[in-house]
Design an enzyme around this catalytic site. Structure first.
Site, PDB file in Angstrom:
ATOM      1  N   LYS A 193     -15.088  -9.086  10.702  1.00 29.98           N
ATOM      2  CA  LYS A 193     -13.790  -8.699  11.262  1.00 29.98           C
ATOM      3  C   LYS A 193     -13.637  -7.182  11.235  1.00 29.98           C
ATOM      4  O   LYS A 193     -14.279  -6.497  10.443  1.00 29.98           O
ATOM      5  CB  LYS A 193     -12.654  -9.319  10.452  1.00 29.98           C
ATOM      6  N   HIS A 228     -11.016  -5.157   4.188  1.00 29.42           N
ATOM      7  CA  HIS A 228     -11.621  -6.486   4.298  1.00 29.42           C
ATOM      8  C   HIS A 228     -12.986  -6.393   4.990  1.00 29.42           C
ATOM      9  O   HIS A 228     -13.953  -7.015   4.568  1.00 29.42           O
ATOM     10  CB  HIS A 228     -10.663  -7.407   5.065  1.00 29.42           C
ATOM     11  N   HIS A 258      -5.850  -5.396   4.074  1.00 31.37           N
ATOM     12  CA  HIS A 258      -5.932  -6.244   5.265  1.00 31.37           C
ATOM     13  C   HIS A 258      -4.873  -5.816   6.279  1.00 31.37           C
ATOM     14  O   HIS A 258      -3.906  -5.135   5.930  1.00 31.37           O
ATOM     15  CB  HIS A 258      -5.616  -7.704   4.910  1.00 31.37           C
ATOM     16  N   CYS A 296     -10.742  -5.911  10.439  1.00 32.98           N
ATOM     17  CA  CYS A 296      -9.646  -5.807   9.475  1.00 32.98           C
ATOM     18  C   CYS A 296      -9.998  -4.861   8.328  1.00 32.98           C
ATOM     19  O   CYS A 296     -11.059  -5.017   7.728  1.00 32.98           O
ATOM     20  CB  CYS A 296      -9.342  -7.206   8.944  1.00 32.98           C
ATOM     21  N   TYR A 347      -1.899 -13.347   0.265  1.00 32.07           N
ATOM     22  CA  TYR A 347      -1.848 -11.919  -0.073  1.00 32.07           C
ATOM     23  C   TYR A 347      -0.887 -11.706  -1.239  1.00 32.07           C
ATOM     24  O   TYR A 347       0.088 -12.422  -1.403  1.00 32.07           O
ATOM     25  CB  TYR A 347      -1.343 -11.090   1.116  1.00 32.07           C
TER      26      TYR A 347
END
Length: 136
Positions: A122, A114, A10, A124, A38
């Site tokens: 996203k 991700h 991420h 990400c 995380y």
């Protein structure tokens, strides 16, 4: 013991010209989830901080948390707030070293960004993890 078959990379979705410290990450995640989501966080200077024990389920990839580890790097947005690979050379090295270690400990784990998970819209982590870490 949790079986880990996925390592999800991420970004913190913060601008490259703004700091987002470990303490800010921890505070924001505790406010949102009640704990840090995380497992590892890598700041721009390449410092790797374990922010959640690997045996504890994280909150970083809905539907995948029970069998994954979440690794996040500080950044991911350019100075104007657009998705961009803003990793510093120190972050790239630290991330590679961490992922190598995690793969040794969890050889069956696949490394994905991700954005590579189904139904994620996203950008990400703002770079192609599948290509970059294909040989790990």
């Amino acid at each position: 013991m949790r079986q880990i078959d996925l390592i999800v990379v991420h970004c913190s979705a913060t601008r490259c010209n703004q700091s987002y410290t470990v303490m800010q990450l921890i505070r924001d995640h505790r406010d949102r989830f009640g704990f840090t989501g995380y497992h590892y966080y890598i700041t721009r200077d390449g410092t790797v901080t374990q922010t959640r024990h690997e045996q504890l389920v994280g909150a970083h990839a809905k539907g995948y948390n029970s069998h994954s580890l979440g690794v996040c790097y500080e950044g991911g947005l350019d100075k104007d707030g657009r998705p961009d690979d803003t990793r510093t050379p120190k972050q790239k090295r630290a991330l590679l070293d961490l992922l190598k270690r995690l793969k040794r400990e969890h050889p069956q784990a696949k490394i994905l960004g991700h954005r590579d998970l189904p139904n994620v819209t996203k950008a990400c982590p703002c770079f192609d993890t599948t290509t970059e870490y294909a040989t790990l």
